[in-house]
Design a protein around this motif. Sequence first.
Motif, PDB file in Angstrom:
ATOM      1  N   ASP A  11      46.374  34.991  30.012  1.00 44.16           N
ATOM      2  CA  ASP A  11      45.825  36.302  29.649  1.00 44.16           C
ATOM      3  C   ASP A  11      44.467  36.524  30.295  1.00 44.16           C
ATOM      4  N   LEU A  12      43.639  35.486  30.288  1.00 43.37           N
ATOM      5  CA  LEU A  12      42.311  35.602  30.893  1.00 43.37           C
ATOM      6  C   LEU A  12      42.409  35.809  32.406  1.00 43.37           C
ATOM      7  N   ASP A  13      43.304  35.061  33.040  1.00 43.08           N
ATOM      8  CA  ASP A  13      43.476  35.187  34.494  1.00 43.08           C
ATOM      9  C   ASP A  13      43.976  36.583  34.863  1.00 43.08           C
ATOM     10  N   LEU A  14      44.959  37.056  34.109  1.00 40.16           N
ATOM     11  CA  LEU A  14      45.522  38.380  34.389  1.00 40.16           C
ATOM     12  C   LEU A  14      44.487  39.471  34.146  1.00 40.16           C
ATOM     13  N   GLU A  15      43.727  39.346  33.079  1.00 37.74           N
ATOM     14  CA  GLU A  15      42.722  40.358  32.769  1.00 37.74           C
ATOM     15  C   GLU A  15      41.635  40.393  33.844  1.00 37.74           C
ATOM     16  N   ALA A  16      41.302  39.233  34.385  1.00 40.72           N
ATOM     17  CA  ALA A  16      40.313  39.182  35.467  1.00 40.72           C
ATOM     18  C   ALA A  16      40.831  39.925  36.702  1.00 40.72           C
ATOM     19  N   ILE A  17      42.129  39.754  36.994  1.00 39.40           N
ATOM     20  CA  ILE A  17      42.729  40.460  38.134  1.00 39.40           C
ATOM     21  C   ILE A  17      42.753  41.957  37.875  1.00 39.40           C
ATOM     22  N   ARG A  18      43.178  42.346  36.675  1.00 38.55           N
ATOM     23  CA  ARG A  18      43.235  43.782  36.345  1.00 38.55           C
ATOM     24  C   ARG A  18      41.859  44.423  36.439  1.00 38.55           C
ATOM     25  N   SER A  19      40.836  43.704  36.010  1.00 40.77           N
ATOM     26  CA  SER A  19      39.473  44.227  36.086  1.00 40.77           C
ATOM     27  C   SER A  19      39.067  44.488  37.531  1.00 40.77           C
ATOM     28  N   VAL A  21      41.169  45.024  40.004  1.00 38.45           N
ATOM     29  CA  VAL A  21      41.997  46.138  40.500  1.00 38.45           C
ATOM     30  C   VAL A  21      41.362  47.471  40.115  1.00 38.45           C
ATOM     31  N   LEU A  22      40.861  47.561  38.892  1.00 46.29           N
ATOM     32  CA  LEU A  22      40.217  48.799  38.453  1.00 46.29           C
ATOM     33  C   LEU A  22      38.918  49.044  39.216  1.00 46.29           C
ATOM     34  N   SER A  23      38.221  47.971  39.571  1.00 40.51           N
ATOM     35  CA  SER A  23      37.031  48.118  40.417  1.00 40.51           C
ATOM     36  C   SER A  23      37.428  48.642  41.795  1.00 40.51           C
ATOM     37  N   MET A  24      38.545  48.129  42.316  1.00 43.74           N
ATOM     38  CA  MET A  24      39.075  48.626  43.582  1.00 43.74           C
ATOM     39  C   MET A  24      39.433  50.106  43.448  1.00 43.74           C
ATOM     40  N   ALA A 146      44.865  51.296  33.097  1.00 48.27           N
ATOM     41  CA  ALA A 146      43.915  50.444  32.367  1.00 48.27           C
ATOM     42  C   ALA A 146      44.314  50.317  30.901  1.00 48.27           C
ATOM     43  N   ARG A 147      44.821  51.421  30.317  1.00 50.37           N
ATOM     44  CA  ARG A 147      45.150  51.427  28.890  1.00 50.37           C
ATOM     45  C   ARG A 147      46.650  51.322  28.625  1.00 50.37           C
ATOM     46  N   LEU A 148      47.444  51.242  29.719  1.00 52.58           N
ATOM     47  CA  LEU A 148      48.913  51.273  29.599  1.00 52.58           C
ATOM     48  C   LEU A 148      49.343  52.431  28.707  1.00 52.58           C
ATOM     49  N   ASP A 149      48.818  53.599  29.051  1.00 53.76           N
ATOM     50  CA  ASP A 149      49.055  54.820  28.271  1.00 53.76           C
ATOM     51  C   ASP A 149      50.321  55.510  28.790  1.00 53.76           C
ATOM     52  N   HIS A 150      51.411  55.319  28.090  1.00 57.73           N
ATOM     53  CA  HIS A 150      52.716  55.862  28.482  1.00 57.73           C
ATOM     54  C   HIS A 150      52.703  57.390  28.538  1.00 57.73           C
ATOM     55  N   ALA A 205      49.010  58.457  43.230  1.00 62.77           N
ATOM     56  CA  ALA A 205      48.646  58.548  41.810  1.00 62.77           C
ATOM     57  C   ALA A 205      49.909  58.577  40.948  1.00 62.77           C
ATOM     58  N   LYS A 206      50.904  59.327  41.402  1.00 62.92           N
ATOM     59  CA  LYS A 206      52.179  59.383  40.686  1.00 62.92           C
ATOM     60  C   LYS A 206      52.831  57.996  40.649  1.00 62.92           C
ATOM     61  N   ASN A 207      52.781  57.283  41.768  1.00 59.48           N
ATOM     62  CA  ASN A 207      53.355  55.933  41.814  1.00 59.48           C
ATOM     63  C   ASN A 207      52.712  55.026  40.767  1.00 59.48           C
ATOM     64  N   ILE A 208      51.394  55.095  40.656  1.00 63.02           N
ATOM     65  CA  ILE A 208      50.683  54.259  39.683  1.00 63.02           C
ATOM     66  C   ILE A 208      51.149  54.591  38.269  1.00 63.02           C
ATOM     67  N   ALA A 209      51.345  55.881  37.992  1.00 61.78           N
ATOM     68  CA  ALA A 209      51.839  56.292  36.676  1.00 61.78           C
ATOM     69  C   ALA A 209      53.240  55.736  36.422  1.00 61.78           C
ATOM     70  N   GLU A 210      54.070  55.720  37.460  1.00 54.96           N
ATOM     71  CA  GLU A 210      55.419  55.165  37.313  1.00 54.96           C
ATOM     72  C   GLU A 210      55.380  53.673  37.000  1.00 54.96           C
ATOM     73  N   TYR A 211      54.401  52.962  37.559  1.00 52.59           N
ATOM     74  CA  TYR A 211      54.283  51.530  37.274  1.00 52.59           C
ATOM     75  C   TYR A 211      53.882  51.292  35.813  1.00 52.59           C
ATOM     76  N   VAL A 212      53.112  52.211  35.255  1.00 55.04           N
ATOM     77  CA  VAL A 212      52.747  52.096  33.837  1.00 55.04           C
ATOM     78  C   VAL A 212      54.007  52.148  32.975  1.00 55.04           C
ATOM     79  N   ILE A 213      54.895  53.080  33.289  1.00 53.52           N
ATOM     80  CA  ILE A 213      56.144  53.200  32.531  1.00 53.52           C
ATOM     81  C   ILE A 213      57.019  51.971  32.745  1.00 53.52           C
TER      82      ILE A 213
END
Length: 233
Positions: A11-19, A21-24, A146-150, A205-213
Amino acid sequence: MPGDHSSKQYDLDLEAIRSKVLSMGGLVESQFNAAIECFRGGNAARCDEVIKNDESVNRLEVALDDACSHLIVKRQPAANDLRMVIATLKVITDLERVGDESTKIARTAKALHERGLVGVLNHYESIRLMANTSAELLHDALDAFARLDHKQAVRIIGQDAVIDHEFGAVLRAMITFMMEDPRTISTALDTLWVAKAIERIGDHAKNIAEYVIYVVEGRDIRHTDYVQTQKAS
Protein backbone atom coordinates in the motif's frame (compact mmCIF):
# COMPACT_ATOMS: atom_id res chain seq x y z
CA MET A 1 1.96 -10.94 10.69
CA PRO A 2 4.41 -11.20 7.75
CA GLY A 3 1.42 -11.08 5.40
CA ASP A 4 0.06 -7.96 7.09
CA HIS A 5 3.46 -6.31 6.90
CA SER A 6 3.77 -7.16 3.20
CA SER A 7 0.30 -5.78 2.49
CA LYS A 8 1.02 -2.54 4.30
CA GLN A 9 4.31 -2.11 2.44
CA TYR A 10 2.54 -2.71 -0.88
CA ASP A 11 0.00 0.00 0.00
CA LEU A 12 2.81 2.39 0.86
CA ASP A 13 4.69 1.63 -2.36
CA LEU A 14 1.58 2.05 -4.49
CA GLU A 15 0.60 5.28 -2.76
CA ALA A 16 4.08 6.68 -3.35
CA ILE A 17 3.71 5.92 -7.08
CA ARG A 18 0.22 7.43 -7.23
CA SER A 19 1.50 10.57 -5.53
CA LYS A 20 4.22 10.95 -8.16
CA VAL A 21 1.70 10.31 -10.95
CA LEU A 22 -0.46 13.14 -9.61
CA SER A 23 2.62 15.37 -9.48
CA MET A 24 3.23 14.46 -13.12
CA GLY A 25 -0.40 15.37 -13.77
CA GLY A 26 0.12 18.78 -12.20
CA LEU A 27 3.16 19.32 -14.40
CA VAL A 28 1.33 18.51 -17.63
CA GLU A 29 -1.63 20.67 -16.57
CA SER A 30 0.76 23.61 -16.14
CA GLN A 31 2.42 22.74 -19.43
CA PHE A 32 -0.92 22.77 -21.27
CA ASN A 33 -2.07 26.04 -19.71
CA ALA A 34 1.29 27.66 -20.52
CA ALA A 35 1.11 26.41 -24.12
CA ILE A 36 -2.30 28.05 -24.56
CA GLU A 37 -0.91 31.28 -23.11
CA CYS A 38 1.90 31.05 -25.64
CA PHE A 39 -0.60 30.70 -28.46
CA ARG A 40 -2.45 33.75 -27.22
CA GLY A 41 0.57 35.98 -26.57
CA GLY A 42 3.49 34.47 -28.48
CA ASN A 43 6.20 34.86 -25.83
CA ALA A 44 9.11 33.04 -27.51
CA ALA A 45 10.98 32.43 -24.24
CA ARG A 46 7.85 30.97 -22.67
CA CYS A 47 7.37 28.71 -25.71
CA ASP A 48 10.91 27.39 -25.27
CA GLU A 49 10.21 26.75 -21.58
CA VAL A 50 7.12 24.67 -22.39
CA ILE A 51 9.06 22.69 -25.00
CA LYS A 52 11.94 22.14 -22.56
CA ASN A 53 9.58 20.95 -19.81
CA ASP A 54 8.51 18.05 -22.02
CA GLU A 55 11.85 16.44 -21.21
CA SER A 56 10.88 16.38 -17.51
CA VAL A 57 7.55 14.76 -18.37
CA ASN A 58 9.32 12.11 -20.46
CA ARG A 59 11.75 11.33 -17.63
CA LEU A 60 8.85 10.96 -15.21
CA GLU A 61 7.12 8.54 -17.57
CA VAL A 62 10.20 6.30 -17.73
CA ALA A 63 10.79 6.43 -13.96
CA LEU A 64 7.17 5.72 -13.06
CA ASP A 65 6.84 2.90 -15.60
CA ASP A 66 9.92 1.34 -14.03
CA ALA A 67 8.50 1.78 -10.51
CA CYS A 68 5.24 0.08 -11.50
CA SER A 69 7.09 -2.80 -13.15
CA HIS A 70 9.17 -3.35 -10.03
CA LEU A 71 6.03 -3.24 -7.88
CA ILE A 72 4.37 -5.95 -9.97
CA VAL A 73 7.45 -8.20 -9.85
CA LYS A 74 8.13 -7.65 -6.15
CA ARG A 75 4.58 -7.68 -4.74
CA GLN A 76 2.72 -9.74 -7.38
CA PRO A 77 -0.59 -7.92 -6.90
CA ALA A 78 -3.86 -9.61 -7.86
CA ALA A 79 -7.50 -8.65 -8.47
CA ASN A 80 -8.23 -5.00 -7.60
CA ASP A 81 -4.61 -4.31 -6.64
CA LEU A 82 -3.44 -5.42 -10.07
CA ARG A 83 -6.14 -3.34 -11.78
CA MET A 84 -4.90 -0.30 -9.87
CA VAL A 85 -1.33 -0.80 -11.09
CA ILE A 86 -2.46 -1.41 -14.68
CA ALA A 87 -4.65 1.71 -14.61
CA THR A 88 -1.79 3.74 -13.17
CA LEU A 89 0.50 2.64 -16.02
CA LYS A 90 -2.12 3.72 -18.55
CA VAL A 91 -2.62 7.09 -16.85
CA ILE A 92 1.15 7.68 -17.01
CA THR A 93 1.08 7.06 -20.78
CA ASP A 94 -1.85 9.42 -21.31
CA LEU A 95 -0.19 12.16 -19.27
CA GLU A 96 2.98 11.87 -21.35
CA ARG A 97 0.89 12.29 -24.49
CA VAL A 98 -0.78 15.38 -23.04
CA GLY A 99 2.73 16.75 -22.64
CA ASP A 100 3.44 15.96 -26.30
CA GLU A 101 0.30 17.77 -27.45
CA SER A 102 1.16 20.80 -25.30
CA THR A 103 4.61 20.86 -26.90
CA LYS A 104 3.00 20.88 -30.35
CA ILE A 105 0.92 23.90 -29.36
CA ALA A 106 4.00 25.73 -28.03
CA ARG A 107 5.96 24.98 -31.22
CA THR A 108 3.10 26.33 -33.34
CA ALA A 109 2.90 29.46 -31.17
CA LYS A 110 6.65 29.99 -31.54
CA ALA A 111 6.42 29.64 -35.33
CA LEU A 112 3.61 32.23 -35.43
CA HIS A 113 5.66 34.56 -33.26
CA GLU A 114 8.64 34.25 -35.59
CA ARG A 115 6.38 35.14 -38.53
CA GLY A 116 5.02 38.16 -36.63
CA LEU A 117 1.46 36.84 -36.67
CA VAL A 118 0.63 36.40 -32.98
CA GLY A 119 -2.21 38.67 -31.95
CA VAL A 120 -2.96 39.51 -35.58
CA LEU A 121 -4.25 36.41 -37.34
CA ASN A 122 -3.77 33.48 -34.96
CA HIS A 123 -7.50 33.17 -34.13
CA TYR A 124 -6.94 32.65 -30.40
CA GLU A 125 -10.56 33.51 -29.60
CA SER A 126 -11.70 30.66 -31.85
CA ILE A 127 -10.03 28.06 -29.63
CA ARG A 128 -10.35 29.77 -26.23
CA LEU A 129 -13.57 28.02 -25.16
CA MET A 130 -12.32 24.65 -26.35
CA ALA A 131 -9.04 25.08 -24.50
CA ASN A 132 -10.86 25.99 -21.27
CA THR A 133 -13.11 22.93 -21.57
CA SER A 134 -10.18 20.55 -22.13
CA ALA A 135 -8.19 22.08 -19.27
CA GLU A 136 -11.15 21.64 -16.93
CA LEU A 137 -11.70 18.02 -18.01
CA LEU A 138 -8.02 17.19 -17.53
CA HIS A 139 -8.05 18.69 -14.03
CA ASP A 140 -11.27 16.87 -13.11
CA ALA A 141 -9.98 13.57 -14.53
CA LEU A 142 -6.88 13.76 -12.35
CA ASP A 143 -9.06 14.60 -9.36
CA ALA A 144 -11.31 11.60 -10.12
CA PHE A 145 -8.24 9.37 -10.37
CA ALA A 146 -6.86 10.67 -7.08
CA ARG A 147 -10.14 9.97 -5.26
CA LEU A 148 -11.34 7.06 -7.44
CA ASP A 149 -14.54 9.04 -7.89
CA HIS A 150 -16.78 6.90 -10.11
CA LYS A 151 -19.52 9.53 -10.52
CA GLN A 152 -17.12 12.24 -11.57
CA ALA A 153 -15.51 9.85 -14.05
CA VAL A 154 -18.89 9.21 -15.69
CA ARG A 155 -19.51 12.96 -16.01
CA ILE A 156 -16.10 13.49 -17.63
CA ILE A 157 -16.74 10.76 -20.21
CA GLY A 158 -20.02 12.44 -21.14
CA GLN A 159 -18.33 15.83 -21.49
CA ASP A 160 -15.95 14.58 -24.17
CA ALA A 161 -18.75 15.07 -26.71
CA VAL A 162 -18.74 18.79 -25.85
CA ILE A 163 -15.11 19.10 -26.92
CA ASP A 164 -15.85 17.25 -30.17
CA HIS A 165 -18.67 19.72 -30.85
CA GLU A 166 -16.41 22.68 -30.10
CA PHE A 167 -13.74 21.30 -32.44
CA GLY A 168 -16.36 21.11 -35.19
CA ALA A 169 -17.20 24.77 -34.59
CA VAL A 170 -13.52 25.75 -34.84
CA LEU A 171 -13.18 23.74 -38.06
CA ARG A 172 -16.16 25.52 -39.63
CA ALA A 173 -14.86 28.92 -38.54
CA MET A 174 -11.42 28.30 -40.01
CA ILE A 175 -12.89 27.13 -43.32
CA THR A 176 -14.91 30.35 -43.44
CA PHE A 177 -11.83 32.48 -42.76
CA MET A 178 -9.86 30.73 -45.48
CA MET A 179 -12.66 31.09 -48.04
CA GLU A 180 -13.21 34.78 -47.30
CA ASP A 181 -9.53 35.77 -47.20
CA PRO A 182 -6.88 33.43 -48.67
CA ARG A 183 -4.21 35.39 -46.78
CA THR A 184 -5.43 33.72 -43.58
CA ILE A 185 -4.95 30.16 -44.88
CA SER A 186 -1.58 29.60 -43.21
CA THR A 187 -2.62 30.82 -39.76
CA ALA A 188 -6.03 29.15 -40.02
CA LEU A 189 -4.30 25.82 -40.64
CA ASP A 190 -2.00 26.48 -37.66
CA THR A 191 -5.08 27.17 -35.53
CA LEU A 192 -6.66 23.91 -36.67
CA TRP A 193 -3.43 22.10 -35.72
CA VAL A 194 -3.69 23.62 -32.24
CA ALA A 195 -7.42 22.81 -32.00
CA LYS A 196 -6.72 19.18 -32.89
CA ALA A 197 -4.07 19.00 -30.16
CA ILE A 198 -6.59 20.40 -27.67
CA GLU A 199 -9.20 17.87 -28.80
CA ARG A 200 -6.71 15.05 -28.24
CA ILE A 201 -5.98 16.33 -24.74
CA GLY A 202 -9.71 16.04 -24.06
CA ASP A 203 -9.53 12.44 -25.31
CA HIS A 204 -6.70 11.71 -22.87
CA ALA A 205 -8.77 13.16 -20.02
CA LYS A 206 -11.61 10.85 -21.04
CA ASN A 207 -9.19 7.89 -21.05
CA ILE A 208 -8.13 8.66 -17.48
CA ALA A 209 -11.79 8.73 -16.43
CA GLU A 210 -12.31 5.34 -18.07
CA TYR A 211 -9.41 3.92 -16.05
CA VAL A 212 -11.12 5.08 -12.86
CA ILE A 213 -14.18 3.03 -13.78
CA TYR A 214 -11.92 0.09 -14.64
CA VAL A 215 -10.45 0.20 -11.13
CA VAL A 216 -13.75 0.73 -9.31
CA GLU A 217 -15.97 -1.65 -11.32
CA GLY A 218 -13.44 -4.01 -12.86
CA ARG A 219 -14.91 -3.27 -16.31
CA ASP A 220 -13.04 -2.17 -19.42
CA ILE A 221 -15.47 0.33 -20.97
CA ARG A 222 -13.26 1.54 -23.82
CA HIS A 223 -15.03 1.65 -27.19
CA THR A 224 -18.44 1.24 -25.52
CA ASP A 225 -21.32 3.68 -25.03
CA TYR A 226 -20.97 3.48 -21.26
CA VAL A 227 -22.66 6.81 -20.42
CA GLN A 228 -25.81 6.00 -22.39
CA THR A 229 -25.95 2.56 -20.75
CA GLN A 230 -25.76 4.18 -17.33
CA LYS A 231 -28.58 6.56 -18.19
CA ALA A 232 -30.79 3.70 -19.40
CA SER A 233 -30.22 1.57 -16.29
